[in-house]
Scaffold this motif. Sequence first.
Motif, PDB file in Angstrom:
ATOM      1  N   UNK A 390     138.905  82.048   9.300  1.00  0.00           N
ATOM      2  CA  UNK A 390     137.445  81.945   9.327  1.00  0.00           C
ATOM      3  C   UNK A 390     136.925  80.853   8.413  1.00  0.00           C
ATOM      4  N   UNK A 391     137.836  80.227   7.640  1.00  0.00           N
ATOM      5  CA  UNK A 391     137.468  79.104   6.791  1.00  0.00           C
ATOM      6  C   UNK A 391     136.301  79.506   5.884  1.00  0.00           C
ATOM      7  N   UNK A 392     135.299  78.634   5.739  1.00  0.00           N
ATOM      8  CA  UNK A 392     134.153  78.933   4.860  1.00  0.00           C
ATOM      9  C   UNK A 392     132.890  79.125   5.705  1.00  0.00           C
ATOM     10  N   UNK A 393     133.068  79.839   6.810  1.00  0.00           N
ATOM     11  CA  UNK A 393     131.953  80.043   7.742  1.00  0.00           C
ATOM     12  C   UNK A 393     131.167  81.319   7.460  1.00  0.00           C
ATOM     13  N   UNK A 394     131.546  82.058   6.435  1.00  0.00           N
ATOM     14  CA  UNK A 394     130.895  83.344   6.162  1.00  0.00           C
ATOM     15  C   UNK A 394     129.381  83.211   5.991  1.00  0.00           C
ATOM     16  N   UNK A 395     128.867  82.182   5.262  1.00  0.00           N
ATOM     17  CA  UNK A 395     127.399  82.087   5.120  1.00  0.00           C
ATOM     18  C   UNK A 395     126.664  81.983   6.453  1.00  0.00           C
ATOM     19  N   UNK A 396     127.255  81.289   7.427  1.00  0.00           N
ATOM     20  CA  UNK A 396     126.602  81.152   8.724  1.00  0.00           C
ATOM     21  C   UNK A 396     126.538  82.505   9.452  1.00  0.00           C
ATOM     22  N   UNK A 397     127.611  83.271   9.352  1.00  0.00           N
ATOM     23  CA  UNK A 397     127.630  84.582  10.003  1.00  0.00           C
ATOM     24  C   UNK A 397     126.651  85.532   9.304  1.00  0.00           C
ATOM     25  N   UNK A 398     126.590  85.459   7.992  1.00  0.00           N
ATOM     26  CA  UNK A 398     125.634  86.298   7.255  1.00  0.00           C
ATOM     27  C   UNK A 398     124.207  85.988   7.695  1.00  0.00           C
ATOM     28  N   UNK A 399     123.909  84.701   7.881  1.00  0.00           N
ATOM     29  CA  UNK A 399     122.565  84.333   8.331  1.00  0.00           C
ATOM     30  C   UNK A 399     122.300  84.856   9.747  1.00  0.00           C
ATOM     31  N   UNK A 400     123.304  84.808  10.596  1.00  0.00           N
ATOM     32  CA  UNK A 400     123.162  85.376  11.943  1.00  0.00           C
ATOM     33  C   UNK A 400     122.843  86.860  11.871  1.00  0.00           C
ATOM     34  N   UNK A 401     123.521  87.566  10.983  1.00  0.00           N
ATOM     35  CA  UNK A 401     123.274  89.006  10.834  1.00  0.00           C
ATOM     36  C   UNK A 401     121.848  89.256  10.353  1.00  0.00           C
ATOM     37  N   UNK A 402     121.388  88.460   9.368  1.00  0.00           N
ATOM     38  CA  UNK A 402     120.026  88.621   8.872  1.00  0.00           C
ATOM     39  C   UNK A 402     119.002  88.325   9.963  1.00  0.00           C
ATOM     40  N   UNK A 403     119.239  87.271  10.724  1.00  0.00           N
ATOM     41  CA  UNK A 403     118.326  86.925  11.805  1.00  0.00           C
ATOM     42  C   UNK A 403     118.260  88.031  12.858  1.00  0.00           C
ATOM     43  N   UNK A 404     119.425  88.607  13.159  1.00  0.00           N
ATOM     44  CA  UNK A 404     119.443  89.661  14.179  1.00  0.00           C
ATOM     45  C   UNK A 404     118.636  90.869  13.741  1.00  0.00           C
ATOM     46  N   UNK A 405     118.673  91.163  12.456  1.00  0.00           N
ATOM     47  CA  UNK A 405     117.909  92.304  11.941  1.00  0.00           C
ATOM     48  C   UNK A 405     116.415  92.004  11.966  1.00  0.00           C
ATOM     49  N   UNK A 406     116.067  90.775  11.575  1.00  0.00           N
ATOM     50  CA  UNK A 406     114.641  90.420  11.495  1.00  0.00           C
ATOM     51  C   UNK A 406     114.019  90.232  12.876  1.00  0.00           C
ATOM     52  N   UNK A 407     114.773  89.650  13.798  1.00  0.00           N
ATOM     53  CA  UNK A 407     114.217  89.326  15.115  1.00  0.00           C
ATOM     54  C   UNK A 407     114.414  90.425  16.144  1.00  0.00           C
ATOM     55  N   UNK A 408     115.350  91.331  15.874  1.00  0.00           N
ATOM     56  CA  UNK A 408     115.713  92.375  16.833  1.00  0.00           C
ATOM     57  C   UNK A 408     116.133  91.774  18.178  1.00  0.00           C
ATOM     58  N   UNK A 409     116.770  90.610  18.091  1.00  0.00           N
ATOM     59  CA  UNK A 409     117.319  89.968  19.298  1.00  0.00           C
ATOM     60  C   UNK A 409     118.599  90.691  19.694  1.00  0.00           C
ATOM     61  N   UNK A 410     118.641  91.259  20.886  1.00  0.00           N
ATOM     62  CA  UNK A 410     119.813  92.034  21.297  1.00  0.00           C
ATOM     63  C   UNK A 410     121.089  91.202  21.328  1.00  0.00           C
ATOM     64  N   UNK A 411     121.083  89.965  21.874  1.00  0.00           N
ATOM     65  CA  UNK A 411     122.317  89.157  21.830  1.00  0.00           C
ATOM     66  C   UNK A 411     122.793  88.892  20.402  1.00  0.00           C
TER      67      UNK A 411
END
Length: 774
Positions: A390-411
């Motif tokens: 996964x290299x150093x991609x963790x910050x990008x995935x964390x941001x995706x998780x935060x966005x999903x919670x805030x936007x309630x985007x099902x995908x």
Amino acid sequence: MSKAKTAGKAKVETITQVVPAVPLDIKITQWIAMLSATVSFTLLAYYLRLYPVLLYGWYINEFDPYIRLFMTEQMLKYGTIKGLLWWLHKGYGTLFMHFWYPWGANWTIILSPGVSWLGVLAYKILSHFGFDLLQSVILLPAIANAAVVPAMFYLGYRLGGKYVGLLAALWSVFTTMFLQRGTAGWFAAEPLFQFIATLGIAFYIESLTRKDNYWILFAVLSAIFNGITTWVWGSYVFLWNFYGLFTIVILLYLLIKIARRQSLPFTIDKLVITYVLTDLGFSAFVAITPRYGFHTLVSGMGGVANAALLFSIIAYALIKLYPRYPRIMVPVVRYFLMAIVVLVAAVIGLSFTSVGGKFLGALLPLARSAIVQSVAEHSPSTLQQGVYNISITVPFVIYTILLSIMSLSLPAILVSLGSLAAAYFASSEVWLFMLLGLFWVPATAYGFVKLTELALNRRILVGLSIAALLGVVLAIALVVNIQPALLMSIMPQQIVSTVTPPIPTPDWLDALQWLSYNTPPNATVLSWWDYGYWIAIIGNRTSLADNSTVNSTQIALIGSFFMSSPYNYTGVLEKLNELHDPQYILIFEPYTVFPVNLTSYGLGTVCVLIPEYPAGGDFAKSYWMARIAGYTNNYILNTFISPAQVGSSTIYVPFANNTFYAAYNVTLYDLMFNSEVTDASYIVWSTCTVNGIPTYWVFEGVPTIMPSVNATSFKLTYIGLPDYNGPVTPWYYLLQPPPWAQLVYVSRPYGWVIIYKINYSVLEALARNQTLTR
């Protein structure tokens, strides 16, 4: 003034509603660029995955793919459709007697048909271009794994647009999560599963996001493609249960909103219908597959998945009734939420009682059997393996998780939840990084693109600086992934390099050819289970155990035989009788020959033979032979492989007695470390014997094949190599093999594969004499 304000507001509203249309020629140019990039990425991915064939030739890799090839040949006898029907009818009870002597094996109820059937389809297509069956199944995993690239573009595009799709496709070219088993020759489940499952997830998301009536078509495609994964890889249970988990999380959120008398943020018709169809797709394929059958639907992880389906249907009904009967439904929902906690816990607990093997081991690492623990791919992941994947991609995935919670985007919620769930299993077992890539790659691309868009919406200078920084981080992450990916793409196939680090050698091919031409057609071969497929399929001789590990009792008997005393003749005969009197014993033990000048010790020049350098043989596996045979860890430490101190270095010797004959009294070690083997070894003869140099086995700084302090990792480490200069204690004089074992073959050129013929007449006479003298 109020009129002016009103007019200004109307003017602003008019302006915001006018969105300039993108000219058609620009749209076409954009899509041509995207298509060209995706095709280029796909061709590059295919080239990387094809490289082992270009370097080493047309060989199938590893062990499991050989049984897939064997079953592809069986299906071809009937044809494409009839071959599949033959499998689904349990092979009409066919037993293949070259496996698991003396019982044989019906592979149609042990394996799933997908890999072999896709091999048949690949051959039917590629044969028109001049490729034979072997070449077709060697090419298939490289083609399928390269096809993940456009599939990942489609998934990323449906998740967050064309830039997310393009970045996900680029990452798929190099990520080790796809490449580690995606090269040519890996005719196994994983590369095919990754392609099919990526499309299944993409269709699932397409169904959730489409605004027109075609969403139901994509829901059906999701059901079909996700269902097909059950025919390919056993990890389909993760996807099956994950879709249920995703749906439950969304429905629980809505139920909690109802319980708190709050309005619902979105409708759930497409969510539930897509899930129900997908679950039915899994269930249908599971039910018609002989390996699983109807009972799987109500037991194990299948039972958990269908419990999730039942919960979803009830929750859906409650949510749909809420607008019509709000006063009644609120207390009903509250009681339902309380009851569901208890019921889900009970269902999961009961289902786990029927989950076994690798599935239970992935869920609960402490519950793994010794056989599961003995396989390197089932070991817990290390930090280095995490960085490689996964290299150093963790910050990008964390941001995706935060966005999903805030936007309630099902995908976004789907890929976020999938990343978290798969990350847990990947940390539990290293091989499940191949599952993590399905969600982590699009989640990384989505997080990077959204962060970049956020940065560019700031002031020009600040935004460009942040975007440039994000680009640098992404580039570093990609470079970190490229190095191990390129190393994987040039790895030789395991049949020509069954050691670590990989050293190309024909030893195994030479041994299996000798076996097929110089032993009787009905010969039975006793070996550790790792080599069973090679013996039965390449060597065309009957094996006692193989990589399917379906008979743990037989494997334990083999382990017990190897770790017993070769001079307890009565005991040896009893163990062989339990194994139904096999005729040959095959052993694999790699080692390196070092001529060492020991004049300062008064010994002149000697040849030092260092086992497990390179690593991967039966000596390193002997710890697990003993564990699987039922010996306790303390007994093994004090009897077979005991640590001792010599000077400042820790050594591990093959027997507790730290003397010249420490290897004595264990059948496996006596068959490995003896003078007949070294006398017949070409590499020893050409390096030592022809020059009159005496030869010794030396276990100085020996392989540390024991568990580490926390019992989670195993190492093969040496002290003093490669410039070995002593001390040379303890010595192991070369022994003689037990009198009942006749050495008949030592492989060329390194002598790593050893074959004995069991002389039962001698063994029975020795056993009688031993019984009489007691």
